[in-house]
Each structure stands twice: as structure tokens, then as C-alpha cells.
Design a protein around this motif. Structure first.
Motif, short mmCIF file in Angstrom:
data_model
loop_
_atom_site.label_atom_id
_atom_site.label_comp_id
_atom_site.label_asym_id
_atom_site.label_seq_id
_atom_site.Cartn_x
_atom_site.Cartn_y
_atom_site.Cartn_z
N ALA A 100 -7.55 -8.96 2.62
CA ALA A 100 -8.60 -9.42 1.40
C ALA A 100 -10.11 -8.81 1.90
O ALA A 100 -10.61 -8.78 1.02
N ARG A 101 -10.15 -8.90 3.06
CA ARG A 101 -11.68 -8.33 3.53
C ARG A 101 -12.14 -6.95 2.99
O ARG A 101 -13.17 -6.77 2.83
N LYS A 102 -10.93 -6.24 3.05
CA LYS A 102 -11.35 -4.78 2.27
C LYS A 102 -10.05 -4.39 1.22
O LYS A 102 -8.86 -4.78 1.72
N GLY A 103 -10.31 -4.05 0.18
CA GLY A 103 -9.48 -3.97 -0.84
C GLY A 103 -8.82 -2.71 -1.03
O GLY A 103 -8.48 -2.30 -2.17
N ARG A 104 -8.18 -2.14 0.07
CA ARG A 104 -7.78 -0.83 0.20
C ARG A 104 -6.23 -1.18 -0.46
O ARG A 104 -5.58 -0.12 -1.06
N VAL A 105 -5.59 -1.84 -0.17
CA VAL A 105 -4.03 -2.34 -0.31
C VAL A 105 -3.74 -2.52 -1.66
O VAL A 105 -4.52 -3.16 -2.24
N ARG A 106 -2.95 -1.58 -2.25
CA ARG A 106 -2.70 -1.71 -3.67
C ARG A 106 -1.36 -2.28 -3.92
O ARG A 106 -1.03 -2.42 -5.25
N ARG A 107 -0.19 -2.21 -2.86
CA ARG A 107 0.92 -2.66 -2.85
C ARG A 107 1.44 -3.39 -1.68
O ARG A 107 1.14 -3.18 -0.47
N ILE A 108 2.08 -4.76 -2.06
CA ILE A 108 2.82 -5.41 -1.06
C ILE A 108 4.26 -5.71 -1.32
O ILE A 108 4.37 -6.01 -2.65
N VAL A 109 5.20 -5.43 -0.46
CA VAL A 109 6.37 -5.77 -0.77
C VAL A 109 7.01 -6.91 0.53
O VAL A 109 6.80 -6.78 1.46
N TYR A 110 7.46 -7.93 0.10
CA TYR A 110 7.74 -9.08 0.80
C TYR A 110 9.12 -9.28 0.69
O TYR A 110 9.83 -9.41 -0.35
N ALA A 111 9.64 -9.41 2.04
CA ALA A 111 11.12 -9.93 2.24
C ALA A 111 11.33 -11.15 2.26
O ALA A 111 10.99 -11.90 3.23
N SER A 112 11.73 -11.96 1.24
CA SER A 112 12.01 -13.42 1.01
C SER A 112 13.37 -13.51 1.19
O SER A 112 14.25 -12.66 1.79
N THR A 113 13.92 -14.83 0.76
CA THR A 113 15.31 -15.04 0.87
C THR A 113 15.99 -15.95 -0.23
O THR A 113 15.13 -16.37 -1.06
N THR A 114 17.37 -15.57 -0.56
CA THR A 114 17.87 -16.03 -1.58
C THR A 114 17.88 -17.51 -1.37
O THR A 114 18.30 -18.56 -2.22
N GLY A 115 17.71 -18.09 -0.17
CA GLY A 115 17.75 -19.72 0.13
C GLY A 115 16.55 -20.44 -0.79
O GLY A 115 16.70 -21.56 -0.72
N VAL A 116 15.72 -19.76 -1.27
CA VAL A 116 14.70 -20.45 -2.21
C VAL A 116 15.49 -21.08 -3.29
O VAL A 116 14.89 -22.07 -3.83
N TYR A 117 16.54 -20.64 -3.65
CA TYR A 117 17.28 -21.19 -4.88
C TYR A 117 17.97 -22.43 -4.41
O TYR A 117 18.21 -23.26 -5.45
N GLY A 118 18.18 -23.06 -3.13
CA GLY A 118 19.10 -23.97 -2.87
C GLY A 118 20.55 -24.02 -3.29
O GLY A 118 20.94 -22.76 -3.59
N ASP A 119 21.29 -24.94 -3.29
CA ASP A 119 22.66 -24.90 -3.98
C ASP A 119 22.65 -24.75 -5.37
O ASP A 119 22.03 -25.54 -6.22
N CYS A 120 23.51 -23.90 -5.78
CA CYS A 120 23.47 -23.41 -7.54
C CYS A 120 24.90 -23.89 -7.82
O CYS A 120 25.19 -23.36 -8.99
N GLY A 121 25.82 -24.34 -7.05
CA GLY A 121 27.10 -24.63 -7.54
C GLY A 121 27.90 -23.55 -7.80
O GLY A 121 28.77 -23.67 -8.71
#
Length: 314
Positions: A100-121
Motif C-alpha cells: 500500500a505504500r506505493k500504488g503500482r500493484v493492480r492485481r493480486i491473486v491469492y491461493a486460499s483453501t476450500t477448508g474455509v467452508y468447514g463441513d458441508c455434509g
């Protein structure tokens, strides 16, 4: 400073956490992007240079080492895991503070996980489902996602979040079920078993690249293949392809008495992911649409070899 017109300049990509998937992305983008990677290791820096990547020494746990990241890149591929403890992700917070100190970045791709959903039965669902993390590990990912999406809205950055299930590939460290099969680790009986989701490492790398180019602002995408399979059936399939015995089947009650908590946590969450956005928005055509096609790569190789150079099955 470059004096070439912008259309002749290669975009700059900063990779955070340039491990196996990051290096697969490097192979896809080398020659088309200027590539940089954050690393904590001088030894790792030499390997990155050899792959055509500019290494930047720094540590997400030490924010004062990240100041040089500001203004360097047009896009960021964030593959680094959160800290090992707690329910927040200070590493992502430190990274975003630096960017954020300099605003050059226009895109960020983040590798998250499907574990954020917890158990979905075992439910089948798309990316609109609410998150319900059941572990601190998953809560850290939810925290990181929230920080990234806020950063995107506040700074006009296109943030793409890839929610990733189990990654596999024969040439990925620990990425093939062969080792677990060799140990004879049991799986659940069908009545107690859970649905799992998977993505081949090469397809995941291609999804990362597609998100860098086509990702929509503050959008979540399931980076998952088309498989609809239970965990036990997955290991049965792998065993058959490797010529190994199928794993023993036990009940959930037996598993709770025999298996470590880390493994039980994966056996307690059942999901079936829909991947329409991956195909429709990112336009990814899966090379390995099912685990059957991905796991069979190695098993097909001996059939194409001559009798003189055929090696034993692994």
C-alpha cells in the motif's frame, strides 16, 4: 526507468511463496512477464535466479524487511501460507501494508483453501456459499481473504481468490497418495466416508495465470477439477493404478481411536465443489478434469516404453 512505450514493456509479477506451484507458474510465464519472488533463504535465491526469477530477500513475519516490495510489481501472486498459530493472518497484513505504500500493484491473486467452508455434509455448491471455518487453520484463511478484499476495494486493486482443494501431482513433493498407501493408512468405510475435491498441480498453475489475466474484482473462484469422489475411493483408485494394496477400511469410531487429529480433521469435512467460474470466467480448460486422468499419467508411461527400458512400477 524504462523509456519503452508501455505496450512494449513486460508486466512485472511478484510471487510470494514461490514453492512448487510458484515454479510451475514461472515456467508458464517466463519470457512473457518479468518475474520476482520473495524468499527468506539465500540458498533458495540461487535456485530462483537459475529459473529466471529475481529473488528478493524478505520475511512476511518481519515487516521491516518488506519495504522494498512497494512499487515493484504490477501484479502479485500470493501463495504463502498463514502463520502456524492463531486465527488471524499477520503475514498477509504485513504484505498488504508494504504494497500500500506505493500504488503500482493492480492485481493480486491469492491461493486460499476450500477448508474455509468447514463441513458441508457432502453438499454440492458454488462460490456463493457462506464460509464456516471449523479450525484455526481455516479461520486464518478467512481472515486473509477478508483483508485482501478490503485492500482491493480501498486501493482499486483487482483481487482474485482461488479456493483450492487437495493438490496432487506425481512430480510434486508429497503430492501423490503413493506414500500414504505404502504406509497402509486406513480410510473410512463407505457409510462414514466424505466427499473430497482435487486439482492437479499443473492445472492449478494454469488457473493462477488465468486469474492474473482474467480475474474479476474481489471474486472467489473454486480452483477444483470435475471429480465427484469419496476419499476412500480416491485412495482405492490410486492403489489400483500404482499396483499397491487398497487401504484398509475402518469406521469413524475406529478412526477416532487410531488416527491423529490432523488427519481426522480432513476426514470430518465433506464437500462437492462446483467449478463453473473457473471454466466460464477464467476460461481454464482442465488438462486433468478428474483424478482418474491425473493419477493415470505415471501408470501410462511404462506401456509406451520398450521392453528393454521398462522400469518397475513405483
Amino acid at each position: 526507468m524504462s523509456f519503452l512505450p508501455a505496450r512494449f514493456q513486460r508486466p512485472r509479477l511478484l510471487i510470494i511463496g514461490c514453492g512448487d506451484i510458484g515454479m510451475r507458474v514461472v515456467k508458464l510465464l517466463r519470457g512473457h512477464w518479468r518475474l520476482m519472488a520473495l524468499t527468506t533463504s539465500v540458498e533458495r535465491a540461487a535456485a530462483l535466479r537459475g529459473a529466471g526469477v529475481l529473488p528478493l530477500l524478505g520475511d512476511l513475519d518481519a515487516p521491516h524487511t518488506l519495504a522494498r516490495l512497494a512499487g515493484l510489481a504490477d501484479a502479485v501472486l500470493h501463495l504463502a501460507p498463514p502463520p502456524p498459530q492463531g486465527d488471524t493472518d499477520a503475514r498477509t497484513a504485513h504484505l498488504l501494508q508494504a504494497l500500500a505504500r506505493k500504488g503500482r500493484v493492480r492485481r493480486i491473486v491469492y491461493a486460499s483453501t476450500t477448508g474455509v467452508y468447514g463441513d458441508c455434509g457432502g453438499a454440492r455448491f458454488d462460490e456463493t456459499r457462506a464460509t464456516r471455518p471449523a479450525t484455526d487453520r481455516a479461520r486464518r484463511r478467512v481472515d486473509a481473504e477478508a483483508r485482501l478484499r478490503w485492500h482491493g476495494r480501498a486501493h482499486g486493486v483487482v483481487v482474485s481468490i482461488l479456493r483450492i482443494p487437495g493438490i496432487y501431482a506425481d512430480d510434486r513433493p508429497g503430492g501423490h497418495p503413493r506414500e500414504r498407501l505404502t504406509r497402509g493408512t486406513p480410510v473410512l468405510v463407505t457409510a462414514d466416508d466424505v466427499h473430497t475435491n482435487h486439482i492437479h498441480a499443473d492445472d492449478l498453475a494454469r488457473a493462477c495465470v488465468a486469474a492474473l489475466v482474467r480475474g474479476r474484482p474481489q471474486r472467489v473462484v473454486h480452483a477444483s477439477d470435475d471429480s465427484d469422489i469419496r476419499m476412500g475411493d480416491y485412495f482405492d483408485l490410486a492403489a489400483d493404478l500404482c499396483g499397491l494394496p487398497r487401504p484398509p477400511r475402518i469406521t469413524r469410531e475406529q478412526a477416532q481411536a487410531q488416527l491423529p487429529a490432523s488427519l481426522l480433521s480432513f476426514m470430518g469435512e465433506s464437500r462437492r465443489l462446483m467449478n463453473g467460474r473457473l471454466k466460464r470466467e477464467l476460461r481454464v480448460r482442465l488438462r486433468y478434469p478428474t483424478v482418474a486422468s491425473g493419477l493415470a499419467i505415471k501408470s501410462r508411461a511404462p506401456a509406451a516404453a520398450s521392453s528393454s527400458d521398462r522400469s518397475p512400477a513405483p
